[in-house]
Design a protein around this motif. Structure first.
Motif, PDB file in Angstrom:
ATOM      1  N   GLY A   1       7.624 -52.301 -30.371  1.00 21.30           N
ATOM      2  CA  GLY A   1       7.648 -51.900 -31.778  1.00 21.30           C
ATOM      3  C   GLY A   1       8.327 -52.937 -32.651  1.00 21.30           C
ATOM      4  N   LYS A   2       7.761 -53.130 -33.852  1.00 20.05           N
ATOM      5  CA  LYS A   2       8.365 -54.066 -34.815  1.00 20.05           C
ATOM      6  C   LYS A   2       9.677 -53.470 -35.317  1.00 20.05           C
ATOM      7  N   PRO A   3      10.602 -54.314 -35.778  1.00 20.48           N
ATOM      8  CA  PRO A   3      11.845 -53.766 -36.322  1.00 20.48           C
ATOM      9  C   PRO A   3      11.548 -52.806 -37.478  1.00 20.48           C
TER      10      PRO A   3
ATOM     11  N   GLU B   1       1.485 -42.816 -31.803  1.00 20.88           N
ATOM     12  CA  GLU B   1       0.285 -43.238 -32.513  1.00 20.88           C
ATOM     13  C   GLU B   1       0.723 -44.122 -33.694  1.00 20.88           C
ATOM     14  N   SER B   2      -0.232 -44.550 -34.517  1.00 17.19           N
ATOM     15  CA  SER B   2       0.143 -45.384 -35.666  1.00 17.19           C
ATOM     16  C   SER B   2      -0.229 -44.658 -36.951  1.00 17.19           C
TER      17      SER B   2
ATOM     18  N   GLN C   1       3.372 -41.728 -40.265  1.00 17.81           N
ATOM     19  CA  GLN C   1       4.113 -40.537 -40.714  1.00 17.81           C
ATOM     20  C   GLN C   1       5.456 -40.499 -39.988  1.00 17.81           C
ATOM     21  N   TRP C   2       6.411 -39.756 -40.580  1.00 17.26           N
ATOM     22  CA  TRP C   2       7.713 -39.615 -39.927  1.00 17.26           C
ATOM     23  C   TRP C   2       7.587 -38.637 -38.771  1.00 17.26           C
ATOM     24  N   HIS C   3       8.109 -39.053 -37.624  1.00 17.73           N
ATOM     25  CA  HIS C   3       8.117 -38.212 -36.422  1.00 17.73           C
ATOM     26  C   HIS C   3       9.555 -38.069 -35.936  1.00 17.73           C
ATOM     27  N   ASP C   4       9.801 -37.024 -35.161  1.00 20.58           N
ATOM     28  CA  ASP C   4      11.120 -36.840 -34.535  1.00 20.58           C
ATOM     29  C   ASP C   4      10.964 -36.841 -33.023  1.00 20.58           C
TER      30      ASP C   4
ATOM     31  N   LYS D   1       9.051 -43.696 -38.557  1.00 22.92           N
ATOM     32  CA  LYS D   1       7.626 -43.761 -38.868  1.00 22.92           C
ATOM     33  C   LYS D   1       6.880 -44.234 -37.629  1.00 22.92           C
ATOM     34  N   ALA D   2       5.867 -43.461 -37.234  1.00 19.67           N
ATOM     35  CA  ALA D   2       5.130 -43.822 -36.016  1.00 19.67           C
ATOM     36  C   ALA D   2       4.213 -44.998 -36.301  1.00 19.67           C
TER      37      ALA D   2
END
Ligand SMILES: Nc1nc2c(ncn2[C@@H]2O[C@H](COP(=O)(O)OP(=O)(O)O)[C@@H](O)[C@H]2O)c(=O)[nH]1
Ligand SMILES: [Mg+2]
Length: 379
Positions: free
Chosen positions: A279-281, A336-337, A340-343, A355-356
């Motif tokens: 994952g990117k920063p 996934e990409s 959206q904000w995920h927990d 954010k996914a």
């Protein structure tokens, strides 16, 4: 030449055994200590008590069986269910057997302790969050409300709403231990008028081992507060009381934002860690009780950092029960990409929100604790 003697150590945590200082590591009763043989398997008192607590889970199970039995009555009488969940610790994990029983009934959900969430937590989002989580278990609630015990709600309104929804049927209030059931009932009682000749009382529910609070609503219907559903998948109760004191929030929880990318990890005390494998920063927000501390470390150094923290205790909380790698579970999420904000939430401890964007995230957490990925509770 000197003589050597095998040093006695706890078979579980490895602490050197001693029989003098009850508060210190490795304590065992003098009886056991003096009569121990070098080949005997001995546990220090602390580990022994903890293991006993784990083995008692059957007892908790029995209470849940009783709840299931009571819910059979609820099903038979087409009762109205009020399912209470604590908005902080609820991460979407429900007891499957209970969900299976009540899904055909009229279920209303109440989220409590909204005051523990930061002001960005909007009522509408929380309600959607609850709706989605319950729907995963096949429950479509007829109403969902969120409360704080500091809200100014008119208790008469609570009663009117309930009376309209229950259609003269009985009401069964269920929820985890400490989810806020009794607090809600106390508020409700402020607007309650007993128009029957029966009293509010705690009864032993017929053919079970449990006591329930019984409040007469009419000559032929009652509200029952059921005992708490045991939270066997929450961090709370699995670890020491001192740890619970740190992780259970008493005031508004804290949000710690951190920029992390592949190769970074975040320790949550020594209880858990989130590792970014890919994952990117990007910004990650961690939500937990105020006293829970986190630290960003390089993924390569995570194991050493946890081992060191177990000794130095710089990043709290640390648990003496989590002593080896085997005491943790590990899960890996490939996101996934959807942007959206995920927990990714650890039941009872807190959640990482981000954010996914196709990340791969590995989580380690105490064995047996429920972990859940979902769309974010707070956006
Ligand atoms: N901050 C906060 N604490 C609450 C709220 N409702 C309940 N509590 C606390 O949560 C704990 C458990 O509440 P209780 O009503 O006894 O839960 P029960 O086990 O489900 O009956 C108590 O310490 C309450 O004071 C709330 O809305 N906000
Ligand atoms: Mg209670």
């Amino acid at each position: 030449m000197g003589r050597s003697k095998r040093v006695l150590r706890c078979f579980h945590c490895g602490a050197i055994l001693q029989c003098e200082k009850t508060e210190e590591k490795g304590y065992i009763f003098p009886e056991t200590f003096h009569h121990a043989t070098p080949i005997q398997i001995i546990y220090c008192d602390r580990c022994f008590q903890t293991m006993k607590a784990f083995n008692f889970s059957e007892l908790e199970q029995r209470i849940d069986d009783d709840i299931l039995q009571i819910l059979d009555d609820a099903c038979a009488t087409d009762a109205y269910i009020i399912w209470v969940v604590d908005l902080f610790s609820f991460n979407g994990t429900l007891n499957k057997k209970i969900a299976e029983k009540v899904k055909k009934l009229n279920v209303s959900v109440i989220g409590t302790k909204k005051d523990l969430l930061p002001p960005e937590a909007k009522e509408e989002n929380l309600i959607n969050y609850l709706r989605e989580r319950f729907s995963e278990y096949g429950i479509e609630p007829t109403s969902i409300r969120v409360y704080s015990n500091t809200d100014k709600i008119d208790p008469k309104e609570l009663i009117e709403d309930m009376n309209a929804a229950r259609k003269a049927h009985d009401v069964y209030m269920i929820g985890n231990n400490s989810s806020g059931k009794t607090s809600l009932i106390n508020r409700f009682l402020k607007g309650y008028e007993n128009k029957t000749n029966r009293q509010i009382k705690t009864i032993n529910y017929p053919e079970t081992h449990v006591n329930v609070l019984e409040i007469p609503l009419s000559l032929s219907s009652f509200l029952y507060e059921l005992p708490g559903i045991s939270q066997s998948t929450s961090v709370v109760g699995k670890l020491e009381k001192e740890v619970a004191k740190i992780i259970v929030p008493k005031k508004t929880i804290k949000v710690t934002p951190r920029i992390m990318g592949a190769g970074d990890a975040m320790m949550v005390g020594s209880l858990a860690a989130y590792e970014i494998l890919k994952g990117k920063p990007t910004t990650y927000r961690f939500y937990a009780a105020e006293k829970v501390e986190t630290k960003k470390v390089s993924l390569k150094k995570l194991d050493d950092a946890i081992a060191e923290n177990n000794m130095r205790r710089n990043v709290r909380p640390v648990s003496d029960i989590l002593v080896s790698f085997l005491d943790y579970d590990m899960f890996e999420y490939t996101m996934e990409s959807d942007n959206q904000w995920h927990d990714i939430a650890i039941e009872g401890l807190g959640w990482l929100s981000f954010k996914a964007q196709g990340q791969v995230i590995r989580v380690r957490l105490p064995k047996g604790v429920a972990l859940k990925e979902s769309l974010a509770k707070i956006k």
